[in-house]
Scaffold this motif. Sequence first.
Motif, PDB file in Angstrom:
ATOM      1  N   ARG A  23     -16.102  -6.564 -12.622  1.00 31.15           N
ATOM      2  CA  ARG A  23     -15.639  -5.440 -13.435  1.00 31.15           C
ATOM      3  C   ARG A  23     -16.145  -4.140 -12.822  1.00 31.15           C
ATOM      4  NH1 ARG A  23     -17.613  -6.725 -18.963  1.00 31.15           N
ATOM      5  NH2 ARG A  23     -17.489  -8.783 -18.052  1.00 31.15           N
ATOM      6  N   GLY A  24     -15.353  -3.091 -12.976  1.00 34.40           N
ATOM      7  CA  GLY A  24     -15.710  -1.810 -12.404  1.00 34.40           C
ATOM      8  C   GLY A  24     -15.239  -1.611 -10.975  1.00 34.40           C
ATOM      9  N   THR A  25     -14.726  -2.671 -10.355  1.00 32.13           N
ATOM     10  CA  THR A  25     -14.216  -2.554  -8.991  1.00 32.13           C
ATOM     11  C   THR A  25     -12.836  -1.914  -9.023  1.00 32.13           C
ATOM     12  OG1 THR A  25     -15.421  -4.553  -8.321  1.00 32.13           O
ATOM     13  CG2 THR A  25     -13.609  -3.819  -6.897  1.00 32.13           C
ATOM     14  N   ILE A  26     -12.668  -0.837  -8.272  1.00 34.24           N
ATOM     15  CA  ILE A  26     -11.370  -0.175  -8.154  1.00 34.24           C
ATOM     16  C   ILE A  26     -10.622  -0.866  -7.019  1.00 34.24           C
ATOM     17  CG2 ILE A  26     -10.185   2.011  -7.756  1.00 34.24           C
ATOM     18  CD1 ILE A  26     -12.776   3.408  -8.692  1.00 34.24           C
ATOM     19  N   TYR A  27      -9.416  -1.353  -7.306  1.00 35.64           N
ATOM     20  CA  TYR A  27      -8.782  -2.186  -6.294  1.00 35.64           C
ATOM     21  C   TYR A  27      -7.268  -2.012  -6.244  1.00 35.64           C
ATOM     22  CZ  TYR A  27      -7.263  -5.546  -9.918  1.00 35.64           C
ATOM     23  OH  TYR A  27      -6.665  -6.146 -10.990  1.00 35.64           O
ATOM     24  N   ARG A  28      -6.751  -2.446  -5.121  1.00 34.90           N
ATOM     25  CA  ARG A  28      -5.307  -2.580  -4.918  1.00 34.90           C
ATOM     26  C   ARG A  28      -5.089  -3.823  -4.079  1.00 34.90           C
ATOM     27  NH1 ARG A  28      -1.725  -1.203  -0.905  1.00 34.90           N
ATOM     28  NH2 ARG A  28      -3.348  -0.099   0.269  1.00 34.90           N
ATOM     29  N   VAL A  29      -4.187  -4.696  -4.535  1.00 39.82           N
ATOM     30  CA  VAL A  29      -3.870  -5.932  -3.817  1.00 39.82           C
ATOM     31  C   VAL A  29      -2.615  -5.707  -2.985  1.00 39.82           C
ATOM     32  CG1 VAL A  29      -3.256  -8.366  -4.030  1.00 39.82           C
ATOM     33  CG2 VAL A  29      -4.905  -7.347  -5.627  1.00 39.82           C
ATOM     34  N   GLU A  30      -2.707  -6.017  -1.712  1.00 37.74           N
ATOM     35  CA  GLU A  30      -1.566  -5.889  -0.798  1.00 37.74           C
ATOM     36  C   GLU A  30      -1.241  -7.266  -0.221  1.00 37.74           C
ATOM     37  OE1 GLU A  30      -0.271  -3.425   3.255  1.00 37.74           O
ATOM     38  OE2 GLU A  30      -2.369  -3.489   2.610  1.00 37.74           O
ATOM     39  N   PHE A  31      -0.043  -7.761  -0.495  1.00 40.65           N
ATOM     40  CA  PHE A  31       0.375  -9.062   0.026  1.00 40.65           C
ATOM     41  C   PHE A  31       1.071  -8.914   1.370  1.00 40.65           C
ATOM     42  CE2 PHE A  31       0.192  -9.792  -4.583  1.00 40.65           C
ATOM     43  CZ  PHE A  31      -0.604 -10.926  -4.621  1.00 40.65           C
ATOM     44  N   GLU A  32       0.889  -9.924   2.210  1.00 41.50           N
ATOM     45  CA  GLU A  32       1.608  -9.935   3.493  1.00 41.50           C
ATOM     46  C   GLU A  32       3.107 -10.019   3.253  1.00 41.50           C
ATOM     47  OE1 GLU A  32       0.144 -13.152   5.794  1.00 41.50           O
ATOM     48  OE2 GLU A  32      -1.867 -12.301   6.055  1.00 41.50           O
ATOM     49  N   SER A  33       3.506 -10.809   2.285  1.00 46.84           N
ATOM     50  CA  SER A  33       4.907 -10.988   1.926  1.00 46.84           C
ATOM     51  C   SER A  33       4.962 -11.302   0.442  1.00 46.84           C
ATOM     52  CB  SER A  33       5.536 -12.123   2.733  1.00 46.84           C
ATOM     53  OG  SER A  33       6.812 -12.465   2.220  1.00 46.84           O
ATOM     54  N   LEU A  34       6.032 -10.907  -0.204  1.00 44.47           N
ATOM     55  CA  LEU A  34       6.212 -11.197  -1.627  1.00 44.47           C
ATOM     56  C   LEU A  34       7.084 -12.426  -1.856  1.00 44.47           C
ATOM     57  CD1 LEU A  34       6.646  -7.583  -3.002  1.00 44.47           C
ATOM     58  CD2 LEU A  34       4.717  -9.122  -3.414  1.00 44.47           C
ATOM     59  N   ASP A  35       7.404 -13.136  -0.798  1.00 42.77           N
ATOM     60  CA  ASP A  35       8.193 -14.350  -0.930  1.00 42.77           C
ATOM     61  C   ASP A  35       7.355 -15.454  -1.580  1.00 42.77           C
ATOM     62  OD1 ASP A  35      10.292 -13.077   0.298  1.00 42.77           O
ATOM     63  OD2 ASP A  35       9.826 -13.863   2.294  1.00 42.77           O
TER      64      ASP A  35
ATOM     65  N   THR B 170     -25.897  -6.819  -4.392  1.00 40.12           N
ATOM     66  CA  THR B 170     -25.425  -8.187  -4.632  1.00 40.12           C
ATOM     67  C   THR B 170     -24.213  -8.243  -5.555  1.00 40.12           C
ATOM     68  OG1 THR B 170     -26.962  -8.479  -6.495  1.00 40.12           O
ATOM     69  CG2 THR B 170     -27.744  -9.141  -4.298  1.00 40.12           C
ATOM     70  N   ILE B 171     -23.642  -7.100  -5.928  1.00 40.66           N
ATOM     71  CA  ILE B 171     -22.410  -7.078  -6.716  1.00 40.66           C
ATOM     72  C   ILE B 171     -21.307  -6.500  -5.845  1.00 40.66           C
ATOM     73  CG2 ILE B 171     -21.239  -6.123  -8.727  1.00 40.66           C
ATOM     74  CD1 ILE B 171     -23.231  -8.233  -9.480  1.00 40.66           C
ATOM     75  N   TYR B 172     -20.302  -7.324  -5.542  1.00 43.14           N
ATOM     76  CA  TYR B 172     -19.170  -6.913  -4.714  1.00 43.14           C
ATOM     77  C   TYR B 172     -18.125  -8.023  -4.783  1.00 43.14           C
ATOM     78  CZ  TYR B 172     -21.900  -9.854  -1.507  1.00 43.14           C
ATOM     79  OH  TYR B 172     -22.633 -10.885  -0.947  1.00 43.14           O
TER      80      TYR B 172
END
Length: 394
Positions: free
Chosen positions: A151-163, A242-244
């Motif tokens: 929690r608290g991690t700012i993120y964006r997920v990027e997929f190689e492909s959406l297939d 140690t939080i990541y």
Amino acid sequence: MRTYRRLGDVPRKRHMRFEVGGKPIFEELFGREGFSGPSSLLYHRNMPESAHDISEGPAEMMAPEREQVHEHAHLQGFNLQPDGDVVSGRKWLLVNDDIHIGLAFPVRQQEVLCVNGSADEILFVHRGAGVLHTQFGTLAFGTHDYVVIPRGTIYRVEFESLDDVRILALEVAGLVDSPDRYRARNGQLTEIAPYSERDFRGPDELEEGGDGPVEVWLKRAGRVSRYRLDHHPFDLVGWDGTIYPVAFNIHDFEPRAGRFHVPPPIHQTFQAHNVVICSFVPRKLDWDPDAVMLPYHHSNLDSDEVLYYVDGDYAARRGVKQSSFTHHVGGVPHGPQPGALEASYERPRETNELAVMVDTFRPLHRTEVARQLVDREYPFSWHTGGMRGTESIA
């Protein structure tokens, strides 16, 4: 689960003056349990709080069904239609105050940065591969990885492909960690653990987020707030602690077997408050000539049991497919279905099943989405007096 890690530049001592290129660096404590739990220290080029606008975002559309009858269920998750991105497209199926369990079959890439202020997230990548972008740096992931996002991690997920991307999404109110019994007094994973620190991958490279303002969506208590920050949050020069975020592949889980059937806790992978998460992986089965190579019938008197089917052959359960869920409610026995015991006598003493199990110590409620996926005949699949329980799941 997470060992001490350091990435980029950090000062010699905590909380001391730190400059880069003649400009001050701003230290942020990223901590759990107030100031007494595990933490990391993040070093920003800009003040992390600086925002010029805050507004209301979309509400989380989730309506739990408060069941009048508690019954075992088969949820046909494979019938869900792709929608949204990996965040907006999540369809919650089973929920309580400790965990939300659902699926995401995204059709577009995530564009807006997101942060969960109420829960740790686990994204089990049933199918797909890509990169998790966070303020801690980049973390590559692939098929059958658990991606654990504190929690608290700012993120964006990027997929190689959406297939054909399939994600099992878990939002967990408690701290997700390795089970206490796997750790020595100093926190190191012991020889009895089914994995080691080497199996967990952390961010390996910091990234420049760019200049100028950026929008971040904060999810907290079921609502989303839109923060327009003055500076991109991926502005770190370094961090340690140690939080990541971490990634762990289910195939790095080392299974245990016995002369006779071993119970599910032997497969435990993660723990959190009122939640147990297990990995069922290909393994040898009970080798005594008289052993029953199936789970015994059992009543989970204090918990609900959810099994998400990933791959392989499930000898104890008919009719399930990839992306099926079974939900067995506490207090009612469940076990192998009729015919499974007899069929097991000639089976090879090994299994290729692959599944994720979640046990919760408070009752789970199905959502309106789950109600649309329920196999109505599943509760009767142990019935031996007629065909009612076998017609739809044989």
